[in-house]
Write a protein that holds these residues in place. Structure first.
Motif, PDB file in Angstrom:
ATOM      1  N   ALA A   1       0.839  -1.195   0.000  1.00 52.69           N
ATOM      2  CA  ALA A   1       0.000   0.000   0.000  1.00 52.69           C
ATOM      3  C   ALA A   1       0.876   1.248   0.000  1.00 52.69           C
ATOM      4  N   ARG A   2       1.937   1.201   0.780  1.00 49.25           N
ATOM      5  CA  ARG A   2       2.837   2.348   0.869  1.00 49.25           C
ATOM      6  C   ARG A   2       3.517   2.576  -0.477  1.00 49.25           C
ATOM      7  N   ASP A   3       3.935   1.486  -1.084  1.00 49.34           N
ATOM      8  CA  ASP A   3       4.628   1.571  -2.363  1.00 49.34           C
ATOM      9  C   ASP A   3       3.708   2.142  -3.446  1.00 49.34           C
ATOM     10  N   LEU A   4       2.409   1.853  -3.330  1.00 49.35           N
ATOM     11  CA  LEU A   4       1.457   2.355  -4.319  1.00 49.35           C
ATOM     12  C   LEU A   4       1.087   3.815  -4.052  1.00 49.35           C
ATOM     13  N   GLY A   5       1.684   4.386  -3.034  1.00 49.09           N
ATOM     14  CA  GLY A   5       1.525   5.820  -2.823  1.00 49.09           C
ATOM     15  C   GLY A   5       0.630   6.212  -1.668  1.00 49.09           C
ATOM     16  N   ALA A   6       0.184   5.250  -0.869  1.00 45.42           N
ATOM     17  CA  ALA A   6      -0.735   5.580   0.205  1.00 45.42           C
ATOM     18  C   ALA A   6       0.006   6.253   1.356  1.00 45.42           C
ATOM     19  N   PRO A   7      -0.520   7.387   1.869  1.00 47.58           N
ATOM     20  CA  PRO A   7       0.045   7.961   3.088  1.00 47.58           C
ATOM     21  C   PRO A   7      -0.323   7.079   4.285  1.00 47.58           C
TER      22      PRO A   7
ATOM     23  N   ARG B   1      15.062  -3.115  -2.157  1.00 46.37           N
ATOM     24  CA  ARG B   1      14.382  -2.316  -1.132  1.00 46.37           C
ATOM     25  C   ARG B   1      14.993  -0.921  -1.025  1.00 46.37           C
TER      26      ARG B   1
ATOM     27  N   GLY C   1      12.838   2.412  -1.763  1.00 46.35           N
ATOM     28  CA  GLY C   1      12.718   3.402  -0.712  1.00 46.35           C
ATOM     29  C   GLY C   1      12.352   2.846   0.648  1.00 46.35           C
TER      30      GLY C   1
ATOM     31  N   GLY D   1      10.282   8.919   0.423  1.00 46.73           N
ATOM     32  CA  GLY D   1       9.685   7.651   0.857  1.00 46.73           C
ATOM     33  C   GLY D   1       9.206   6.822  -0.319  1.00 46.73           C
ATOM     34  N   PRO D   2       8.934   5.535  -0.053  1.00 51.20           N
ATOM     35  CA  PRO D   2       8.501   4.645  -1.131  1.00 51.20           C
ATOM     36  C   PRO D   2       7.199   5.092  -1.784  1.00 51.20           C
ATOM     37  N   ASN D   3       6.374   5.826  -1.023  1.00 53.48           N
ATOM     38  CA  ASN D   3       5.103   6.267  -1.607  1.00 53.48           C
ATOM     39  C   ASN D   3       5.274   7.474  -2.510  1.00 53.48           C
TER      40      ASN D   3
ATOM     41  N   THR E   1       8.605   4.485  -8.514  1.00 50.07           N
ATOM     42  CA  THR E   1       8.815   3.042  -8.658  1.00 50.07           C
ATOM     43  C   THR E   1       7.574   2.304  -8.191  1.00 50.07           C
ATOM     44  N   ALA E   2       7.392   1.095  -8.687  1.00 51.25           N
ATOM     45  CA  ALA E   2       6.353   0.219  -8.147  1.00 51.25           C
ATOM     46  C   ALA E   2       6.996  -1.141  -7.937  1.00 51.25           C
ATOM     47  N   LEU E   3       6.600  -1.775  -6.837  1.00 55.74           N
ATOM     48  CA  LEU E   3       7.247  -3.015  -6.431  1.00 55.74           C
ATOM     49  C   LEU E   3       6.252  -4.175  -6.541  1.00 55.74           C
TER      50      LEU E   3
ATOM     51  N   ALA F   1       0.680  -2.778 -10.163  1.00 52.33           N
ATOM     52  CA  ALA F   1       1.902  -1.975 -10.158  1.00 52.33           C
ATOM     53  C   ALA F   1       1.950  -1.038 -11.358  1.00 52.33           C
TER      54      ALA F   1
ATOM     55  N   VAL G   1      -0.170   2.667 -11.567  1.00 48.03           N
ATOM     56  CA  VAL G   1       0.302   3.967 -11.092  1.00 48.03           C
ATOM     57  C   VAL G   1       1.327   4.579 -12.041  1.00 48.03           C
TER      58      VAL G   1
END
Lengths: 334, 361
Positions: free
Chosen positions: A234-240, B48, B52, B72-74, B78-80, B148, B151
């Motif tokens: 979820a974080r990686d997809l951009g969620a705060p 990783r 981020g 941060g990763p958000n 990139t998408a993981l 993925a 986005v």
């Protein structure tokens, strides 16, 4: 036959019905390889098991409750008149909760007490959730093992102390000349001591503290089994961070949250010690009223009726909330 | 749009342990780049760091030329894709796919449209309302890819996403992944311990061991011209003969091994007296006598017939056998068990590398 004797007949009828149903099912799905209950356990042990379980459910769980239900539909009578012509079935006890007996006016005192009890219990439940959720999340997902163990110990150790002692020590802390007030005055935050007990702060603190673990463990268990990758995804997809909790963690932990909230609410609404020791002088806790009916007025009938009113209101509220948050009752006891 | 990824002297330490040691790498935009190595070699740590979730202890990660420190990763482009996919079990397929868009505040109707487009791309049209648990392994895989891609990342990071699938599906998904990469044209960074995956899909491969990047090259170079003993022993089958260099002339060196002096290509310019390992691939060896410093003999232990080829296992040094792969087209006679056979090879295909850590069998 008096209505009280009837109480003892109901369980026997229920047991008979269940036994018949079991027999019926057994006859319909007859499996020749299946061993019977007595074949598996032997006659002596088999009978002993059944007798013990039956005794426990019947005499320690079923009958006392049933007796109280029946009692609540009777008038208050001196022992000599019980079973006599005055001993009739009546809903007067339940009525007396809504209408005062003598003046026939609405019984605001007791109704507002129930309302207050429910309100405080809801606030305590919400408070406990707000305290426990971040803690549980930290312990279950982000904390290092060592720190989590220490934290767990810090949470559990206070509960080795018994409830009354805990309530009294809180009272000492919160009293007008207690430690907290002295510190506040020394710091210069206030000139006159704050009446924590009178304004019911003590009540909220005491109840929250008493049932903290009851909220903590279901939450911790629920969050602990959540795959860390879900959070990272979820974080990686951009969620705060708040969205991660709203969309991923809380929906996943919902059964645990429901279970914790239900238990804290029920226990808090039915608690006796903490409100008595920590509540303000002007507040009236509903279980205290029930307690007085039983032990001060010896009016078991009315005490029983009030108990069932409390139980019914609590159950109704819990069911409503479960419904609202779309959690099934089965999920909460997983 | 695709962006390149630059690793500039990246070091990642966990307490005393160094997971990645001074990795410097330039991944070009639109490239299919793989990190290949055994488990625990630091490849996931690198991933990783790029995504981020980890800040490097030293060094800089740049994506599209931009320093990623403190982002941060958000917030990264990139998408993981996780090893276990990490699809959200309580959301439907389309909710999963469009989660990243919902977080970005895209409206419902638009999301719906986008979901349909992506479902079309991953060949799951009309399945958006299903629950994730109703899908098969390969379908889940594709949903994870769609989620993925939704986005519109500039770099897609894949952490051994095929490892949970069975062999057949894995091979199928290799082609599919490669096709999707060509279609969307963004940078793919792929983590795997499976050399077959790395060799078939990648434009370039970084082979890693113990946190150190051993070699960066395209698949063919990694296989034909490994730079270290680790790469030679990890990628593909290889026979290793340790010894001391006795002679070095021009491009060749002779190594005194347990099987006598053997000659091979001296790509590292080793000097006489240095410890070295001579590598000969099973398919480069022949069961016949050849030049005197490229021939040795050993006893046949057993023969494994595999249809188009046979593997002949001969007694080697210690427990490790010497393997010679005989192709059917060669028409060479295969010796029987316990026979002593001569083995020779083209010295151009024998590779002399400095002694170093070998891959575990």
């Amino acid at each position: 036959m008096s209505s009280r004797a009837f109480v003892f007949i109901i369980p026997i009828i229920v047991i008979a019905i269940f036994w018949a149903m079991a027999k019926f099912e057994y006859r319909n799905n007859n499996d020749p390889t299946r061993k019977g209950y007595f074949e598996r356990n032997g006659k002596v042990l088999g009978i002993a098991f059944i007798a013990l379980v039956a005794f426990w459910t019947l005499f320690l769980v079923g009958l006392p409750y049933l007796y109280m239900v029946v009692e609540s539909f009777h008038p208050q009578l001196p022992p000599i008149k019980r079973g006599g012509p005055d001993d009739i079935l009546t809903i007067a006890q339940y009525q007396s909760f809504l209408l005062s007996k003598h003046t026939d006016s609405i019984n605001w005192l007791h109704i507002s007490s129930l309302g207050f009890t429910i309100f405080v219990s809801i606030v305590v439940t919400a408070l406990n959730f707000c305290i426990c959720y971040p803690l549980a999340y930290y312990m279950a997902q982000t904390g290092a093992t060592q720190k989590v163990r220490l934290l767990m110990l810090c949470l559990i150790v206070p509960y080795w102390v018994n409830e009354i002692l805990r309530a009294f020590s809180l009272r000492l802390l919160l009293a007008s000349k207690g430690l907290i007030n002295q510190i506040l005055m020394w710091v210069g935050f206030t000139d006159v001591p704050i009446d924590f007990l009178g304004n019911n702060t003590g009540l909220y603190v005491g109840l929250s503290y008493a049932y903290l673990l009851v909220m903590m463990f279901p939450l911790y268990n629920a969050i602990e089994s959540l795959d860390k990758n879900q959070i990272e995804a979820a974080r990686d997809l951009g969620a705060p961070w708040w969205r991660i909790h709203k969309d991923v963690v809380i929906p996943y932990a919902k059964p645990g949250i429901a279970s914790g909230c239900t238990m804290v609410f029920m226990l808090s609404a039915g608690s006796l010690a903490a409100p008595q020791f920590l509540g303000g002088p002007r507040m009236l806790w509903f279980t205290a009223i029930i307690y007085d009916f039983f032990f001060q007025n010896f009016n078991w009938a009315r005490g029983a009726a009030y108990s069932f009113i409390l139980l019914a209101v609590c159950i109704a509220l819990v069911m409503l909330l479960l419904r609202l948050f779309k959690v099934s009752l089965g999920e909460t006891i997983r | 749009m695709s962006a390149g990824v630059e690793l500039d002297q990246i070091t990642v330490r966990f307490g005393e342990f160094t997971a990645v040691d001074n990795a410097t790498l330039d991944i070009k935009g639109g490239e299919f780049f793989s990190f290949l190595g055994p488990s625990g070699c630091g490849k996931t740590t690198i991933l990783r760091t790029v995504s981020g979730f980890l800040e490097p202890s030293d060094g800089t990660v740049r994506i599209g030329g931009q320093d990623m420190r403190g982002i941060g990763p958000n917030k990264r482009p990139t998408a993981l894709i996780f090893q276990n996919l990490a699809l959200f079990p309580l959301m439907s397929v389309s909710e999963n796919i469009t989660y990243g868009l919902r977080v970005r505040g895209m409206g419902k109707a638009e999301r719906r449209k986008k979901a349909d487009e992506l479902l079309e791309l991953i060949a799951l049209p009309g399945q958006g309302d299903k629950l994730v648990s109703e899908l098969s392994g390969g379908q889940k895989q594709r949903v994870a890819i769609a989620r993925a891609l939704a986005v519109q990342p500039q770099v897609l990071l894949l952490d051994e996403p095929l490892s949970a699938l069975d062999l057949k599906l894995r091979q199928h998904m290799r082609n599919e992944l490669r096709a999707i990469q060509q279609l969307v044209g963004i940078t793919f960074i792929y983590i795997t311990h499976d050399q077959g995956e790395a060799l078939t899909m990648s434009d370039r491969i970084a082979v890693m061991s113990d946190g150190v990047i051993q070699q960066v090259a395209d698949g063919k170079s990694v296989y034909d011209d490994p730079k270290t003993a680790f790469v030679a022993s990890f990628v593909g089958e290889n026979n290793a003969f340790a010894g001391t260099v006795t002679r070095a002339d021009g491009d060749y060196a002779v190594v005194e091994t347990a099987f006598g002096p053997l000659r091979g290509r001296n790509s590292h310019g080793l000097r006489p007296g240095g410890r070295a390992i001579l590598f000969i691939r099973p398919e480069s060896a022949r069961l016949a006598a050849g030049a005197p410093d490229a021939t040795f003999s050993s006893k046949v232990k057993n023969v494994a017939f595999e249809g188009n080829m046979s593997h002949v296992f001969l007694e080697g040094i210690g427990k490790k056998d010497v393997t010679v792969t005989v192709s059917r087209q060669d028409g060479a006679a295969i010796p029987g068990q316990d026979e002593v056979a001569a083995i020779s090879y083209d010295p151009n295909l024998g590779l002399v590398l400095p002694e170093g850590k070998m891959a575990r069998e």
